[in-house]
Enzyme design. Structure first.
Site, mmCIF file in Angstrom:
data_model
loop_
_atom_site.group_PDB
_atom_site.id
_atom_site.type_symbol
_atom_site.label_atom_id
_atom_site.label_comp_id
_atom_site.label_asym_id
_atom_site.label_seq_id
_atom_site.Cartn_x
_atom_site.Cartn_y
_atom_site.Cartn_z
ATOM 1 C CD GLU A 75 3.215 46.004 5.139
ATOM 2 O OE1 GLU A 75 3.933 46.147 6.168
ATOM 3 O OE2 GLU A 75 2.161 46.433 5.252
ATOM 4 C CE LYS A 107 3.775 49.944 7.118
ATOM 5 N NZ LYS A 107 2.657 49.990 7.673
#
Length: 461
Positions: A244, A286
């Site tokens: 992420e 992500k």
């Protein structure tokens, strides 16, 4: 093993900006950019992360890779996504207190039981990211009194866990951050796996400020190196890592600038993962959907269709097809906007990527969601800490998950189950501050905490 000369070739000045204030990425040479002082400690930190990542990745067996790839593909299934319920004690506490509730362990447990209890949750979710505290808590309304990981598994929902310990400033750039939690990560990942977790999340943060020439390439480099080491550590412990690199929407920057920074960040991340030989088939990405900063002028903001196009364009240019799935975060959007934008992205992804290649495959990844506030805000408002509202709030949780599962297929039609009437869910400075890293860690080594990338002669791609 990563060759040290390869690492040195990819380093640049720690103060060199990723972009100039013009429309193109910077190609400034070291002679035209201010030079940061060399830091032997920073050099050690940067090398350490990549070397340790490569060492761990080289030890993965084919059996381990097969298991990781199986889990990653279970997470990236059509018509399903992830619930991000991994807020730290301070972050969730702010939301509970704002709702007039007490931030204690029982309130946090009871709230998360509402989120996890809908009988059809496994029809809409493939996984749920938990906070470390939640792994050891029980569902008291469950007839068997199971722990949350077992309750989720019984519904076909894989349990995951947040393994980072929050953010702290970089020593050479106080408004930029790296992520804490590397010191005892292996030990904690092994413990989390034993508690039932099968995947993990680590949040790196990139800030845009064109006037201050942020982000710097060095910020991207050290965060990418930390993401690589985190990913390799998770895989060594049997956990699929969600990578992420979140780009914050704070600021007045345009969607075009956001897209340029997104491409630069993804380039750095996947270059570093490749250098470390991280097993990409056993990872997920992500990212943030591409959108202008929250302080950008309302006039001239791109239409949702344009935001979806830019998002897909950045992914196609920078994310390897080996990655099974891309799960978007929802930060800064309303509950309904997040669903609508995910729906648009998936509808657009079904069309040819180029009119010159009308029969081409448009997207090699599942494009889904890893939403936190967009799957929770209406649930919290409905529950309000009252047991009499449990069933109704649970139904709202299921309806929100179902709407986004439909959006993953590009089949969402509404109406939306949000009860917030378009309320913005934007929060500033998440994970920042003295208590941001509450999560059961055992402290940070200096190699993980003080992160400076040394100067060199290369510029951002």
């Amino acid at each position: 093993m990563v060759d040290r000369r390869t690492i040195l070739r990819c380093q640049i000045s720690s103060s060199s900006p990723v972009f100039t204030r013009g429309p193109t990425m910077s190609t400034a040479s070291p002679s035209s950019a201010p030079q940061a002082p060399a830091s032997s400690h920073g050099l050690e930190a940067y090398h350490l992360h990549l070397m340790e990542a490569a060492k761990l990745a080289a030890q993965l067996t084919q059996h381990q890779k097969n298991a990781l790839e199986t889990i990653a593909n279970q997470m990236a299934r059509p018509g399903r996504g992830l619930l991000a319920a991994d807020e730290s004690v301070p972050t969730l506490g702010k939301r509970l207190v704002a709702a007039g509730l007490v931030n204690d362990e029982e309130t946090r447990r009871a709230y998360r039981e509402v989120l996890f209890s809908h009988p059809d949750l496994g029809e809409y979710l493939s996984g749920a990211i938990l906070f470390s505290e939640t792994l050891g808590q029980k569902a008291v309304k469950d007839a068997e009194g199971r722990l949350f990981p077992a309750l989720l598994q019984s519904k076909g929902v894989l349990p995951g866990v947040k393994v980072d310990l929050g953010l702290e400033p970089l020593e050479y750039s106080a408004r930029e951050t790296h992520t804490k939690g590397m010191n005892d990560l292996m030990e904690r990942c092994q413990e989390f796996y034993a508690q039932g977790a099968r995947f993990a999340k680590w949040r790196a943060v990139i800030r845009i400020d064109e006037a201050a020439n942020l982000p710097t390439r060095a910020c991207m480099q050290i965060n990418s190196a930390e993401l690589a080491r985190y990913a390799a550590t998770c895989q060594a412990c049997g956990l699929v890592p969600i990578v992420e690199p979140e780009i914050l929407i704070e600021g007045a920057h345009s969607a075009e600038t956001f897209a340029r920074v997104t491409e630069a960040a993804l380039s750095e991340v996947y270059y570093t993962l490749a250098q470390a030989k991280v097993f990409l088939e056993g990872t997920l990405l992500k990212p943030q959907m591409i959108m202008p900063g929250v302080d950008s002028p309302s006039e001239g903001r791109p239409r949702p269709e344009e935001a979806a196009r830019r998002t897909l364009e950045a992914l196609r240019r920078r994310v390897p097809p080996a990655v099974p799935g891309v799960v978007f975060l929802s930060g800064g959007q309303t509950e309904e906007q997040a669903t609508q934008n995910l729906n648009l992205i998936n509808q657009l992804a079904k069309r040819p990527a180029s009119p010159f290649r009308p029969s081409s495959t448009t997207c090699p990844w599942i494009l889904s969601f890893s939403f936190g506030r967009s799957l929770q805000a209406s649930v919290l408002a409905t529950w309000d800490g009252k047991d009499k509202n449990y069933e109704k709030a649970m139904e709202v949780a299921g309806a929100l998950a179902k709407a986004n599962a439909q959006a993953q297929l590009g089949e969402y039609q509404g109406p939306h189950p949000s009860v917030l009437k378009g309320q913005s869910l934007h929060e500033t400075n998440r994970g920042w501050g003295a208590n941001a890293g509450e999560g059961g860690g055992k402290g940070e080594s200096t190699a993980g905490a003080t992160a400076t990338v040394p100067p060199s002669g290369e510029t951002a791609a």
